[in-house]
Motif scaffolding. Structure first.
Motif, PDB file in Angstrom:
ATOM      1  N   ASN A 167     -11.102   6.986  -2.298  1.00  0.00           N
ATOM      2  CA  ASN A 167     -11.373   6.031  -1.224  1.00  0.00           C
ATOM      3  C   ASN A 167     -10.181   5.841  -0.296  1.00  0.00           C
ATOM      4  O   ASN A 167     -10.226   5.021   0.613  1.00  0.00           O
ATOM      5  N   ARG A 168      -9.122   6.618  -0.517  1.00  0.00           N
ATOM      6  CA  ARG A 168      -7.937   6.480   0.329  1.00  0.00           C
ATOM      7  C   ARG A 168      -7.105   7.747   0.316  1.00  0.00           C
ATOM      8  O   ARG A 168      -7.287   8.620  -0.530  1.00  0.00           O
ATOM      9  N   VAL A 169      -6.189   7.841   1.282  1.00  0.00           N
ATOM     10  CA  VAL A 169      -5.304   9.001   1.388  1.00  0.00           C
ATOM     11  C   VAL A 169      -3.859   8.519   1.327  1.00  0.00           C
ATOM     12  O   VAL A 169      -3.495   7.517   1.947  1.00  0.00           O
ATOM     13  N   HIS A 170      -3.039   9.212   0.556  1.00  0.00           N
ATOM     14  CA  HIS A 170      -1.645   8.825   0.359  1.00  0.00           C
ATOM     15  C   HIS A 170      -0.850   9.034   1.649  1.00  0.00           C
ATOM     16  O   HIS A 170      -1.067   9.992   2.395  1.00  0.00           O
ATOM     17  N   GLU A 191      -2.029   9.993  25.952  1.00  0.00           N
ATOM     18  CA  GLU A 191      -1.719  11.131  25.094  1.00  0.00           C
ATOM     19  C   GLU A 191      -1.232  10.659  23.727  1.00  0.00           C
ATOM     20  O   GLU A 191      -1.573  11.261  22.697  1.00  0.00           O
ATOM     21  N   GLU A 192      -0.445   9.600  23.718  1.00  0.00           N
ATOM     22  CA  GLU A 192       0.050   9.067  22.444  1.00  0.00           C
ATOM     23  C   GLU A 192      -1.103   8.576  21.581  1.00  0.00           C
ATOM     24  O   GLU A 192      -1.129   8.798  20.360  1.00  0.00           O
ATOM     25  N   GLU A 193      -2.082   7.918  22.180  1.00  0.00           N
ATOM     26  CA  GLU A 193      -3.242   7.437  21.430  1.00  0.00           C
ATOM     27  C   GLU A 193      -4.080   8.599  20.912  1.00  0.00           C
ATOM     28  O   GLU A 193      -4.628   8.536  19.805  1.00  0.00           O
ATOM     29  N   LEU A 194      -4.183   9.661  21.688  1.00  0.00           N
ATOM     30  CA  LEU A 194      -4.919  10.837  21.238  1.00  0.00           C
ATOM     31  C   LEU A 194      -4.232  11.478  20.032  1.00  0.00           C
ATOM     32  O   LEU A 194      -4.892  11.893  19.072  1.00  0.00           O
ATOM     33  N   MET A 195      -2.921  11.534  20.064  1.00  0.00           N
ATOM     34  CA  MET A 195      -2.176  12.120  18.953  1.00  0.00           C
ATOM     35  C   MET A 195      -2.310  11.267  17.696  1.00  0.00           C
ATOM     36  O   MET A 195      -2.464  11.795  16.587  1.00  0.00           O
ATOM     37  N   CYS A 196      -2.273   9.957  17.850  1.00  0.00           N
ATOM     38  CA  CYS A 196      -2.441   9.059  16.707  1.00  0.00           C
ATOM     39  C   CYS A 196      -3.824   9.221  16.096  1.00  0.00           C
ATOM     40  O   CYS A 196      -3.988   9.269  14.867  1.00  0.00           O
ATOM     41  N   THR A 197      -4.833   9.321  16.947  1.00  0.00           N
ATOM     42  CA  THR A 197      -6.200   9.486  16.472  1.00  0.00           C
ATOM     43  C   THR A 197      -6.384  10.822  15.775  1.00  0.00           C
ATOM     44  O   THR A 197      -7.086  10.920  14.756  1.00  0.00           O
ATOM     45  N   ALA A 198      -5.752  11.863  16.305  1.00  0.00           N
ATOM     46  CA  ALA A 198      -5.818  13.179  15.666  1.00  0.00           C
ATOM     47  C   ALA A 198      -5.193  13.133  14.276  1.00  0.00           C
ATOM     48  O   ALA A 198      -5.731  13.718  13.324  1.00  0.00           O
ATOM     49  N   ARG A 199      -4.072  12.437  14.126  1.00  0.00           N
ATOM     50  CA  ARG A 199      -3.435  12.310  12.809  1.00  0.00           C
ATOM     51  C   ARG A 199      -4.357  11.574  11.840  1.00  0.00           C
ATOM     52  O   ARG A 199      -4.486  11.965  10.669  1.00  0.00           O
ATOM     53  N   ALA A 200      -4.984  10.508  12.307  1.00  0.00           N
ATOM     54  CA  ALA A 200      -5.887   9.743  11.453  1.00  0.00           C
ATOM     55  C   ALA A 200      -7.062  10.605  11.001  1.00  0.00           C
ATOM     56  O   ALA A 200      -7.481  10.554   9.835  1.00  0.00           O
ATOM     57  N   TYR A 201      -7.592  11.404  11.899  1.00  0.00           N
ATOM     58  CA  TYR A 201      -8.712  12.283  11.574  1.00  0.00           C
ATOM     59  C   TYR A 201      -8.293  13.321  10.527  1.00  0.00           C
ATOM     60  O   TYR A 201      -9.006  13.563   9.542  1.00  0.00           O
ATOM     61  N   ILE A 202      -7.120  13.917  10.722  1.00  0.00           N
ATOM     62  CA  ILE A 202      -6.626  14.911   9.775  1.00  0.00           C
ATOM     63  C   ILE A 202      -6.373  14.279   8.411  1.00  0.00           C
ATOM     64  O   ILE A 202      -6.656  14.887   7.370  1.00  0.00           O
ATOM     65  N   MET A 203      -5.842  13.063   8.389  1.00  0.00           N
ATOM     66  CA  MET A 203      -5.599  12.366   7.126  1.00  0.00           C
ATOM     67  C   MET A 203      -6.891  12.218   6.334  1.00  0.00           C
ATOM     68  O   MET A 203      -6.935  12.433   5.118  1.00  0.00           O
ATOM     69  N   HIS A 204      -7.969  11.853   7.027  1.00  0.00           N
ATOM     70  CA  HIS A 204      -9.254  11.693   6.348  1.00  0.00           C
ATOM     71  C   HIS A 204      -9.759  13.034   5.844  1.00  0.00           C
ATOM     72  O   HIS A 204     -10.275  13.137   4.728  1.00  0.00           O
ATOM     73  N   VAL A 205      -9.612  14.080   6.639  1.00  0.00           N
ATOM     74  CA  VAL A 205     -10.059  15.412   6.239  1.00  0.00           C
ATOM     75  C   VAL A 205      -9.280  15.902   5.013  1.00  0.00           C
ATOM     76  O   VAL A 205      -9.854  16.474   4.077  1.00  0.00           O
ATOM     77  N   PHE A 258       0.819  -1.205   0.000  1.00  0.00           N
ATOM     78  CA  PHE A 258       0.000   0.000   0.000  1.00  0.00           C
ATOM     79  C   PHE A 258       0.853   1.256   0.000  1.00  0.00           C
ATOM     80  O   PHE A 258       1.964   1.270   0.512  1.00  0.00           O
ATOM     81  N   LEU A 259       0.305   2.291  -0.605  1.00  0.00           N
ATOM     82  CA  LEU A 259       0.879   3.632  -0.520  1.00  0.00           C
ATOM     83  C   LEU A 259      -0.121   4.593   0.105  1.00  0.00           C
ATOM     84  O   LEU A 259       0.208   5.737   0.377  1.00  0.00           O
ATOM     85  N   GLY A 260      -1.323   4.112   0.308  1.00  0.00           N
ATOM     86  CA  GLY A 260      -2.353   4.943   0.897  1.00  0.00           C
ATOM     87  C   GLY A 260      -3.189   4.155   1.878  1.00  0.00           C
ATOM     88  O   GLY A 260      -3.196   2.918   1.876  1.00  0.00           O
ATOM     89  N   LEU A 261      -3.898   4.870   2.733  1.00  0.00           N
ATOM     90  CA  LEU A 261      -4.762   4.258   3.734  1.00  0.00           C
ATOM     91  C   LEU A 261      -6.216   4.443   3.325  1.00  0.00           C
ATOM     92  O   LEU A 261      -6.648   5.552   3.011  1.00  0.00           O
ATOM     93  N   LYS A 262      -6.975   3.378   3.337  1.00  0.00           N
ATOM     94  CA  LYS A 262      -8.384   3.471   2.980  1.00  0.00           C
ATOM     95  C   LYS A 262      -9.147   4.214   4.066  1.00  0.00           C
ATOM     96  O   LYS A 262      -8.879   4.062   5.254  1.00  0.00           O
ATOM     97  N   PHE A 263     -10.124   5.010   3.632  1.00  0.00           N
ATOM     98  CA  PHE A 263     -10.944   5.732   4.594  1.00  0.00           C
ATOM     99  C   PHE A 263     -11.713   4.769   5.495  1.00  0.00           C
ATOM    100  O   PHE A 263     -11.928   5.056   6.679  1.00  0.00           O
ATOM    101  N   THR A 264     -12.123   3.643   4.943  1.00  0.00           N
ATOM    102  CA  THR A 264     -12.847   2.651   5.756  1.00  0.00           C
ATOM    103  C   THR A 264     -11.956   2.112   6.867  1.00  0.00           C
ATOM    104  O   THR A 264     -12.422   1.860   7.980  1.00  0.00           O
ATOM    105  N   TRP A 265     -10.674   1.946   6.580  1.00  0.00           N
ATOM    106  CA  TRP A 265      -9.742   1.462   7.598  1.00  0.00           C
ATOM    107  C   TRP A 265      -9.519   2.518   8.674  1.00  0.00           C
ATOM    108  O   TRP A 265      -9.498   2.209   9.863  1.00  0.00           O
ATOM    109  N   LEU A 266      -9.365   3.762   8.259  1.00  0.00           N
ATOM    110  CA  LEU A 266      -9.173   4.843   9.232  1.00  0.00           C
ATOM    111  C   LEU A 266     -10.377   4.958  10.156  1.00  0.00           C
ATOM    112  O   LEU A 266     -10.234   5.099  11.373  1.00  0.00           O
TER     113      LEU A 266
END
Length: 257
Positions: free
Chosen positions: A180-183, A154-168, A133-141
């Motif tokens: 359907n995915r983000v690079h 705090e680490e989990e919150l930061m990871c979740t924030a990154r995932a949310y921003i990736m989808h946005v 893969f080179l991108g993450l599917k929105f369904t997976w995120l």
């Protein structure tokens, strides 16, 4: 209008010749859920707090299609009876709250150890069947980051924030043909939260919208990407009379008023 076209066939030719109306389809992928309140601190830190709230929307495709019929690739402007106008960086900054100064957002030539990058910045990685893969599917995120534990670190919150921003980023701000995915190139830019705001995110959002509008002037175009939320809100703000009629199929003719 036809006299403004200097080279390639333009959808306005079809309209001028009384051809059928065309309603474009939007390549957008909203999140469908609002961010957890605990993420707001991190979203504000990186400058995405306003765009993070665009988790659902109601796009008026007749209006968006009509705007595409008035777009001129030569000048990157809409040609209207009252003159020329366009979406500007100021509009991006005011409506989306994204930074418009700073470093250019560019891709990377190669990303080594993709799974390691995901584990490092997201705390998870797609399954083995998606190893190439080179991108993450929105369904997976969404499946992995929509819900947060009550005692999330705090680490989990930061990871979740990154995932949310990736989808946005790829679902709302810069949708393209792979809607359907983000690079993963964007994930590497979110490594240091204190550095994210130094990038000119607004510039790339506007540039991609311009490119998508240029593509929609082709008579055979059937869909459109880019930040359609920005385009629609800009049009309704600048031309408020469209709000009451934008759902109707003859929006194009209203620009002749």
């Amino acid at each position: 209008m036809a006299s403004l076209i200097t080279k390639d066939p333009h959808i306005s030719d079809t309209i001028n010749n009384m051809g059928p109306c065309r309603a474009l389809r939007g390549r957008v992928n909203g999140l469908g859920y609002s961010p957890d309140a605990r993420l707001m601190l991190y979203l504000e830190l990186v400058g995405f707090v306003s765009t993070a709230m665009i988790w659902t929307f109601n796009l008026l495709y007749n209006l968006i299609s009509a705007l595409g019929e008035r777009w001129r690739p030569e000048t990157h402007t809409f040609h209207l009876p009252c003159g020329e106008c366009t979406v500007t960086l100021e509009d991006v900054a005011l409506q989306l709250g994204l930074p418009i100064d700073g470093s250019v957002v560019t891709g990377v030539s190669a990303i080594a150890e993709l799974a390691a990058l995901c584990y490092s910045l997201l705390g998870a990685s797609p399954n083995d069947d998606e190893s190439n893969f080179l991108g993450l599917k929105f369904t997976w995120l969404k499946a992995n980051f929509e819900h947060l534990f009550v005692n999330a670190t705090e680490e989990e919150l930061m990871c979740t924030a990154r995932a949310y921003i990736m989808h946005v980023i790829r679902g709302v701000l810069m949708p393209d043909v792979n809607n359907n995915r983000v690079h993963l190139q964007y994930l590497s830019l979110l490594a240091d939260f204190h550095n994210v705001h130094s990038y000119s995110w607004g510039s790339i959002v506007l540039a991609i919208l311009y490119c998508e509008l240029c593509q929609t002037t082709k008579p055979n175009a059937v869909d459109i990407g880019g930040c359609l939320v920005l385009l629609q809100s800009w049009a309704l703000y600048r031309m408020p009379f469209l709000a009451s009629v934008s759902h109707k199929p003859y929006v194009f003719s209203l620009f002749n008023r």
